[in-house]
Each structure stands twice: as C-alpha cells, then as structure tokens.
Enzyme design. Sequence first.
Site, short mmCIF file in Angstrom:
data_model
loop_
_atom_site.label_atom_id
_atom_site.label_comp_id
_atom_site.label_asym_id
_atom_site.label_seq_id
_atom_site.Cartn_x
_atom_site.Cartn_y
_atom_site.Cartn_z
N ASP A 199 44.13 30.07 45.29
CA ASP A 199 44.32 30.94 44.12
C ASP A 199 45.78 30.86 43.71
O ASP A 199 46.59 30.14 44.33
CB ASP A 199 43.91 32.40 44.45
CG ASP A 199 43.47 33.19 43.20
OD1 ASP A 199 44.30 33.34 42.28
OD2 ASP A 199 42.32 33.65 43.16
N GLY A 225 47.91 27.49 44.21
CA GLY A 225 47.89 26.39 43.24
C GLY A 225 47.20 26.81 41.96
O GLY A 225 46.87 27.98 41.77
N ASP A 226 47.00 25.80 41.10
CA ASP A 226 46.44 26.04 39.76
C ASP A 226 45.19 25.17 39.63
O ASP A 226 45.29 23.94 39.64
CB ASP A 226 47.51 25.65 38.73
CG ASP A 226 47.00 25.75 37.30
OD1 ASP A 226 45.80 26.01 37.10
OD2 ASP A 226 47.82 25.54 36.38
N HIS A 245 32.61 31.99 34.80
CA HIS A 245 32.31 32.89 33.66
C HIS A 245 33.59 33.33 32.92
O HIS A 245 33.51 33.84 31.82
CB HIS A 245 31.47 34.11 34.11
CG HIS A 245 32.24 35.24 34.70
ND1 HIS A 245 31.82 36.55 34.63
CD2 HIS A 245 33.41 35.27 35.40
CE1 HIS A 245 32.69 37.34 35.24
NE2 HIS A 245 33.67 36.59 35.72
C1 LIG Z 1 37.60 37.19 38.16
S1 LIG Z 1 38.71 36.88 39.45
C2 LIG Z 1 37.62 36.39 40.75
C3 LIG Z 1 38.23 36.52 42.12
C4 LIG Z 1 37.28 36.27 43.28
N1 LIG Z 1 36.65 34.96 43.20
C5 LIG Z 1 36.22 37.34 43.32
O1 LIG Z 1 35.13 37.13 42.79
O2 LIG Z 1 36.50 38.43 43.84
C6 LIG Z 1 39.42 35.34 38.93
C7 LIG Z 1 40.40 34.75 39.93
O3 LIG Z 1 40.87 33.50 39.38
C8 LIG Z 1 42.23 33.39 39.72
N2 LIG Z 1 42.87 32.42 38.80
C9 LIG Z 1 43.09 32.57 37.48
N3 LIG Z 1 43.69 31.47 36.97
C10 LIG Z 1 43.84 30.61 38.01
C11 LIG Z 1 44.38 29.30 38.11
N4 LIG Z 1 44.87 28.67 37.03
N5 LIG Z 1 44.36 28.68 39.33
C12 LIG Z 1 43.86 29.34 40.42
N6 LIG Z 1 43.32 30.59 40.39
C13 LIG Z 1 43.32 31.21 39.19
C14 LIG Z 1 42.76 34.79 39.57
O4 LIG Z 1 43.99 34.98 40.23
C15 LIG Z 1 41.62 35.60 40.18
O5 LIG Z 1 41.78 35.79 41.56
#
Ligand SMILES: C[S@@+](CC[C@H](N)C(=O)[O-])C[C@H]1O[C@@H](n2cnc3c(N)ncnc32)[C@H](O)[C@@H]1O
Length: 338
Positions: A199, A225-226, A245
């Site tokens: 994340d 990371g991204d 989603h």
């Molecule tokens: C809706 S939350 C879901 C978190 C987890 N999977 C859950 O269901 O509890 C979306 C997640 O995507 C992560 N996120 C957003 N952009 C991201 C990126 N470019 N790279 C990695 N993670 C990212 C956010 O930090 C967040 O933790």
Amino acid sequence: MSSSAPALKLLDLIQSHRVTAVIYVAARLGIADLLSDKPKSLDELAKETGADRAALARLLAALVTTGICTRAEGERYALGETGTALIGDAHPSFKAWAILEGELLSKTWSGMLETIMTGKTAAQLQGFDNSFDLMARAPETVRVFNAAMAELTAFVTADVLAAYDFSRISHLLDVGGGSGELIGAVIKRYGHIRGTVFDLPRCEEAATAHLAKLGVSDRAGFIAGDFFRSVPASIDSIILKSIIHDWNDELSCTILQNCRRAMPEAGTLLLVERLMPAMPGPDNEHKSHALSDLNMLRGPGGMERTEAQYRDLLGSAGFRMSSIAPAGRFNVIEARPV
Ligand SMILES: C[S@@+](CC[C@H](N)C(=O)[O-])C[C@H]1O[C@@H](n2cnc3c(N)ncnc32)[C@H](O)[C@@H]1O
C-alpha cells in the site's frame, strides 16, 4: 394503507441524513462506550461527555427511537441491540465508520448534484486527479478513512474466510491492503500462509502495528509502493479488497495488468468486491450496492460492477474469471492468468 403513506415514506427517506448525524454525534461522544458496562443516568452521561444536559437528553431521545439506546429502570439509559456495534472495541464495530460518514462522506455527498451533472469526482471538481492525493493533504482524514476501512473489512472477513478456501495458497500479497486487516485474518486462520501488505507508505505504521498485535509479524510484512507503477513480485497469489471498485476501467486495468506481471502463470488473483445487480430493484442489498456505486462516482471515481463487467475487465487485463463465492454483501471473485 393511507394514501399519504407513500409520501410519508418519501419524507422519511429525505430526512434520513438526520439519523446519520445523530449516530455520528453519539459516536463522537462515545455514548455506546460509556453504556457498554451498565445503564447510566442523564446526569452521568452529561458529566462524562461534557455535553449540555438538556441537549443531550434530546439526542438520547432520538437514539432511543433508532434502537441504539433504550430507557432502563430508574430514568437511566442502556445500550440497545443495534447500539452494541457503536462501541469502539466491539466486534463488529462501526464506530469509525459512523465518524467517517458523519464527518467526511456527508459533506462530500452534499455536492452530488455537481457530480451527476459533470460526471466528475469531488476531487476533480477541486482540481485534483486522484482523491487519495487530496485526502493525503489532511492526515486526520487519512486516519479516519483507514480506521473506517479496517472496521468494514474486519466485519467482512469472517464471511470471506467462510466463502473461500485459502489452503492451497502459500504466499498472499494484499494489494492496497491498508492496515492489514484482511491479510492478518487470513494468515491467523491459515498457519502456513505468509502474507504481504502492499500500500502507500502512509499505511505502513498502522499495518505493521496491527500485524504485531495479532502476533503474526514473523509471517507478514509491509511493502510500500504505488500500484499504478508496479506491484511487487508475488510467488503465488494476489488479493485486492475494495480496490478495483475505486477506479474506472482504464485505471483498474492498469492495476490488474501490474498484478498480472507480478504473478506466476499458475498464480491466483482474488478480488473481494460487491457485485452490482444487473437490474437493481427496491431491495436493501441492491440499495446498499447502488449507494456504494454513487459513493465511488463522487469519491475516487470508480464504480460497483456487475458480474459481466468484472468478467470483461479481468479479460482485458489478461485474466479469466474462474469462480465467484458470495461472502455476505461481498464476493470473492477468483481469476487465473490466461
Ligand atoms: C478502499 S481502501 C481499501 C483498503 C483495504 N483493501 C480494505 O479493504 O480494507 C483503498 C486502499 O488503496 C490504497 N491506495 C490508494 N492508491 C494507491 C496506490 N496508488 N498504490 C497503492 N495503494 C493505494 C489506499 O491507501 C487504501 O488503503
């Protein structure tokens, strides 16, 4: 039925944001936490919350009408059955979600008209491409969001574990795994599985602390990371819960293609997502999916998809959908590389 009943039903729906506000204030004041051991009088609650006594009495009256509180003997208030999930350390708890909804989402949703007219997210209307970048400007917002997500995931996890057999998996990479709630539960249940949460760097502290609290740090870690750039190499399987989603088809395809590149031919991809009904009707579950879809439209710019839309999306990223296991209001969608 009286001819005014449909109109009254509509009026109740129109005013339902008031209920959100009442629950939000109760969550912020910690009313359920204060009542978790024993019923209390208005005086005790006013003292412990610091609220205005007369105003608090009126809030408590509204809480009684929702079933969150009840009146107990001796002019005291007790916790109702619905209210137990408003205790912060209960399982399940939706206290953090009540705060997210009352403090952040209700404000975001008030601009829904603009989004429907333009098709743009709240962040785009403020000049930001990515709502997560906008959120990062306010660390308290990130904290509130992550806590609420962890709560919702903790609620769903039992259904996910009941719906899907993870026993063939040796290493599970949770892409966008947030605070490690899901991976922690999976590897706690399956003693042979190693796990990695991937994340943004801002999730590292919460995820590392959570995995340590569960006593699984020897089998699970965090990589920052991204996912739009790349996903760390996975020796086995990748899971994404409530990630796809969040994004439109193009960006979702980029994430999925990065997952595809990161995993072996024999690997498994798991998506934990809601499935939008092809023909939504007046049904509570359909309503929850349709409102989540609008939340994605106004928020990050994603959407809730139907089974057919997931099949097409997975196909365009080099996967074939192999099964769907319902898990409460969510589903575990399994796919394999083609
Ligand atoms: C809706 S939350 C879901 C978190 C987890 N999977 C859950 O269901 O509890 C979306 C997640 O995507 C992560 N996120 C957003 N952009 C991201 C990126 N470019 N790279 C990695 N993670 C990212 C956010 O930090 C967040 O933790």
